[in-house]
Scaffold this active site. Structure first.
Site, short mmCIF file in Angstrom:
data_model
loop_
_atom_site.label_atom_id
_atom_site.label_comp_id
_atom_site.label_asym_id
_atom_site.label_seq_id
_atom_site.Cartn_x
_atom_site.Cartn_y
_atom_site.Cartn_z
N ASP A 107 38.06 38.96 35.57
CA ASP A 107 38.49 39.99 36.52
C ASP A 107 37.49 41.12 36.64
O ASP A 107 37.55 41.92 37.56
CB ASP A 107 39.80 40.62 36.02
CG ASP A 107 41.01 39.81 36.39
OD1 ASP A 107 41.01 39.21 37.47
OD2 ASP A 107 41.96 39.78 35.58
C1 GLC Z 1 43.25 38.91 31.61
C2 GLC Z 1 43.88 38.40 32.85
C3 GLC Z 1 43.29 37.08 33.26
C4 GLC Z 1 41.80 37.16 33.29
C5 GLC Z 1 41.23 37.72 32.00
C6 GLC Z 1 39.75 37.94 32.05
O1 GLC Z 1 43.61 38.13 30.54
O2 GLC Z 1 45.27 38.25 32.71
O3 GLC Z 1 43.76 36.72 34.51
O4 GLC Z 1 41.30 35.90 33.53
O5 GLC Z 1 41.85 38.95 31.71
O6 GLC Z 1 39.39 38.98 32.88
C1 GLC Z 2 42.26 42.01 33.45
C2 GLC Z 2 41.17 42.40 32.52
C3 GLC Z 2 41.10 43.88 32.37
C4 GLC Z 2 40.99 44.51 33.71
C5 GLC Z 2 42.16 44.09 34.57
C6 GLC Z 2 42.03 44.65 35.94
O1 GLC Z 2 43.48 42.25 32.85
O2 GLC Z 2 41.37 41.83 31.26
O3 GLC Z 2 40.03 44.22 31.56
O4 GLC Z 2 40.94 45.89 33.59
O5 GLC Z 2 42.20 42.70 34.66
O6 GLC Z 2 43.03 44.15 36.77
#
Ligand code: GLC
Ligand code: GLC
Length: 829
Positions: free
Chosen positions: A494
């Site tokens: 993300d």
């Molecule tokens: C969080 C989110 C997941 C994403 C991951 C890496 O675990 O829930 O959707 O793939 O962060 O950013």
């Molecule tokens: C996921 C990631 C986190 C980020 C978030 C944003 O959960 O793990 O680091 O801030 O997405 O939506």
């Protein structure tokens, strides 16, 4: 340092001090009513949706931490204490918390009085049952009082903690006998209510928080009513309604008393919201009366210790059943307890709650994630395939007809979340993976014909197969200059936001659209993701397998050609000599390459590239795995990237906002560690696979709980990486895709028991030191008792496989479907 121990026979983790390094929680409920409960009884309850239907209030990030829950206070001749130590924090003479499968038992004792409290949500029941057993273990008679306490949330948790100008004036209750009803907004637009009851006469009550506490300057640790040993019989009118029962008890030496409290939730039909008459003794400030029929029935269901015992027995039986589908006996106890108990249990919780409500997810921010929920199914599908099927259809229904996906949806409305939108480049692929895993588990090819609409064509007749088609081609139709998939707003990570170029504080890296890409549809047509390329080549074969099964050979060949082309493009443009790059940014520059100053190597593309055998003939797989070991491996797991970013790279986005060693910037993101574990096992390096597995599997972190901090029985999303000051410290426990993926890694790749379209593959990749192991697997109606022998101490290689004594070629046990138990014997060598 440990703070408890595993009790494997009872399937419990036993915590022996309330002062754990972080609240160690459990989940109660697995259908509609859910509670979070910490080892000091902190937490809260909600019905289905942690934001919209919050039943009790909780304050996140409070000081001190974890204040607020369901509390019992005992006043024993001026000594006030709680069975779970908090909130008064009087030192106890003994304390124990047992977190089990869907229940928690907290026992505290002080001055010869023992209180054992069992908390659980029975099956098919919308309430939390709390059974309190008080025992006088002293030599003399004891007279004391007990107070319960729950603070109501005014339903919408977001509004409840922000909109005070309104909600300080809306709170309402009714009291009838020993039951306190929460009826805020019931007169007008709500048809649901909550109640808190006890199965005995009470000596008083409180429903107004300030009256219970005695002063607005008091905390939960200092309620005047409790310390004075007398309820104030307050009746809430606005402000903060609570529910507290007050009861005086006298116990002879050795005598026990059991009280059963129920915190329940019920909904009434629109035309039956109100009772016709006002019963004698009902306390209310309203002119209308709540129809309480449902509450009466719920109270009646668990109002004796015998009924509670039966409810608990039913819950235990449910879990024993769920956990009997797949069981192993390996030489390593920690593996056994992860596989047989805790990892499967966590998979149920992540399946139920996605990323909504934990001690790190407030239950307000996020709906069900498209990619998250699809991946959660991978670890859960064998438990209750029917529920997985239903979920797959819900998720697919939020997809758009061009294959694009809403990134999240709300569980109550089942509608895609427009605020977050779509264009996360990996989303559609997880749908292929999860549907394939469902078919492989069940053999239910019929799901492909199920009628599943698209979000932009809700009335149209579409099938699940069409969803897989558009998912696959959504990738193929959105390629960049190197023939790799466009990175869009983000891929699995993300925080890699290659089109954002954000320079304004507070802008969401995921949803902000930079004006320079508006004309192009919101994201760069240059930035490409090597991760999505690898995920595509890993998941693509499942799609091809489905088409072949359906006899659609032309379509299968066409899809296979796309996979081959992607492999070629990836090898040509994304292999960096020793590993795969992460991406091309919007300037067409490589990310995650030797050429980069920081972030030279990333974990995400590597595992799927290895398992897709991209460049295998040139040795790319082993080179890649060795590079991971060299640059990403450290004491507590594999970091996500290396070196960590020390500057803000506007072209990369959120990833470079985190301090080095945390989260996506070189934290140990356990979810993607699982992909490398799978890849090492796939490549036959079972010792390495197991080394990585044992670095992050919670049971292995138990001894270092003081460093790891979070629960030693469940995975967390992240562990501080080698660049972090808090190296090895876990965060964000419970709701993480790691649960499902590490279940896959250990069961299907290391232990090698893997459902396939045409049978059960048995192809382990284990530590060479193991002599073997046994496993029991229920699969498509049969039970397979599997024995693996490893006389030559290899990691991988099936030398012979027999089913009921008959040799089988290869390593796939064919489906017999006769409903019987079959013996599978495998010798490695
Ligand atoms: C969080 C989110 C997941 C994403 C991951 C890496 O675990 O829930 O959707 O793939 O962060 O950013
Ligand atoms: C996921 C990631 C986190 C980020 C978030 C944003 O959960 O793990 O680091 O801030 O997405 O939506």
């Amino acid at each position: 340092m440990k703070f408890g121990h595993f009790d494997d026979t009872r399937k419990e983790y036993v915590i022996n001090t309330p002062k754990t390094p972080y609240p160690w929680i459990n989940y109660l409920g697995n259908q509609g009513f859910f509670s979070l409960i910490s080892n000091t009884a902190g937490g809260y309850s909600f019905y289905k949706d942690a934001r919209l239907r919050r039943i009790t209030r909780y304050r996140y990030n409070n000081v001190p931490l974890d204040m607020g829950g369901r509390y019992f206070y005992i006043n024993d001749n001026g000594t006030v204490w709680n069975p779970g130590w908090s909130p008064v924090k009087t030192e106890l003479d003994s304390y124990e918390c047992r977190h089990g499968m869907g229940y928690t038992v907290i026992t505290g004792a002080k001055n010869g009085l023992k209180a054992e409290v069992t908390f659980f949500v029975p099956q098919d029941y919308d309430g939390e049952v709390q059974q309190v057993v008080l025992t006088n273990d002293s030599a003399s008679e004891k007279s004391f009082s007990i107070f319960s306490m729950a603070e109501w949330c005014l339903w919408d948790a977001q509004d409840d903690c922000t909109n005070f100008q309104r909600n300080f004036s809306t709170g309402r209750v009714e009291i009838e006998g020993s039951t306190i009803y929460h009826v805020t907004e019931y007169r007008d637009r709500r048809n649901h209510y909550a109640f808190y009851t006890v199965n005995d006469e009470i000596d008083g009550y409180d429903t107004d928080r300030d009256a219970f506490l005695g002063s607005i300057y008091n905390g939960w640790d200092n309620p005047t009513t409790v310390f004075e040993g007398k309820a104030s019989n307050s009746f809430a009118d606005g402000w903060s309604p609570v529910a507290s029962h007050y009861k005086k008890i006298t116990l002879a030496p050795g005598e026990s008393k059991t009280l059963i409290y129920i915190l329940g939730y019920a909904e009434n039909p629109q035309d039956k919201k109100f009772a016709d008459t006002k019963p004698e003794g009902l306390l209310t400030r309203e002119t209308w009366v709540l129809n309480k029929e449902k509450a009466y029935a719920m109270i009646d269901k668990y109002n004796t210790p015998e009924k509670v015992a039966a409810g608990l027995a039913e819950l235990r039986a449910t879990w024993d059943n769920l956990l009997s589908i797949f069981k192993v006996d390996t030489p390593d106890d920690k593996v056994n307890r992860m596989v047989n108990i805790w990892n499967q249990y966590q998979c149920m919780v992540t399946f139920n709650l996605s990323r909504s409500a934990s001690y790190f997810e407030s239950g307000i921010g996020r709906g069900m994630g498209f990619r998250d929920s699809n991946q959660d199914i991978l670890g859960f599908v064998h438990q209750i395939p029917e529920r997985a099927r239903e979920r797959l259809i819900d998720i697919a229904s939020t997809q758009l007809s061009d294959g694009g996906c809403y990134h999240q949806y709300q569980p109550l409305t089942k509608k895609g979340n427009a605020d977050i939108g779509g264009d996360f480049s990996d989303d559609p692929l997880w749908m292929i993976l999860s549907v394939a895993s469902y078919i492989k588990e069940t053999g239910d090819w019929g799901i492909l014909d199920a009628n599943v609409p698209f979000d932009d064509d809700p009335e149209g007749k579409h099938t699940m197969l069409e969803h897989l088609d558009v998912s696959f081609y959504h990738i193929v139709n959105n390629l960049g200059p190197h023939g790799l998939p466009l990175a869009m707003r983000a891929d699995w990570n993300d925080c890699i936001n290659l089109s954002c170029f954000s320079d304004t504080p507070g802008e969401s890296f995921q949803t902000y659209t930079n004006p320079k890409f508006k004309a192009e549809g919101g994201y760069s047509k240059i930035a490409e993701s090597a991760f999505v390329a690898a995920l595509f080549t890993y998941t693509g074969p499942a799609y091809v397998g489905i088409l072949e099964h359906l006899g659609k050979n032309d379509e299968a060949a066409k899809a296979q050609a796309e996979i081959d082309k992607m492999k070629k493009n990836t090898m040509e443009s994304a292999f960096d000599g020793d590993w795969f790059i992460r991406a091309y940014d919007a300037n067409g520059e490589k990310m995650g390459s030797k050429e980069c100053e920081e972030g030279k190597i990333f974990i995400e593309p590597q595992g799927f590239a290895v398992m897709s055998e991209i460049g295998k003939e040139e040795g790319a797989d082993i080179k890649t795995l060795n590079a991971i070991d060299k640059y990403l491996n450290c004491e507590f797991g594999l970091v996500l990237n290396n070196p960590a970013f020390t500057k803000y790279y506007i072209q990369y986005g959120e990833i470079s906002t985190y301090p080095g060693g945390y989260k996506e910037n070189a934290g140990i993101f356990t979810h993607n560690n699982a992909w490398i574990i799978c890849a090492e096992a796939y490549a036959g390096r079972g010792d390495k696979a197991f080394e990585y597995y044992s670095k992050i599997a919670p049971a292995f972190t138990e001894e270092t709980s003081d460093i790891h901090k979070t629960e030693p029985y469940v995975y967390g999303q992240m562990i501080g990486g080698k660049d972090a000051k808090n190296f090895g410290q876990g965060k964000n426990s419970w709701l993480t895709g790691t649960a499902a993926w590490n279940m896959v890694a250990i069961s299907q790749y290391i232990l090698g028991v893997k459902p396939e379209f045409d049978g059960l593959r048995v192809d382990p990749s284990i530590p060479s030191a193991w002599d073997g192991f046994t496993a029991s697997r229920q699969f498509r109606g049969d039970t397979y008792e599997i024995t693996i022998k490893n006389p030559d101490h290899v990691c991988k290689g099936v030398k012979s496989l027999t089913v009921d004594g008959q040799p089988v070629e290869g390593c796939i046990v064919p489906v017999s479907g006769d409903g019987k138990t079959h013996k599978v014997e495998v010798t490695l060598g």
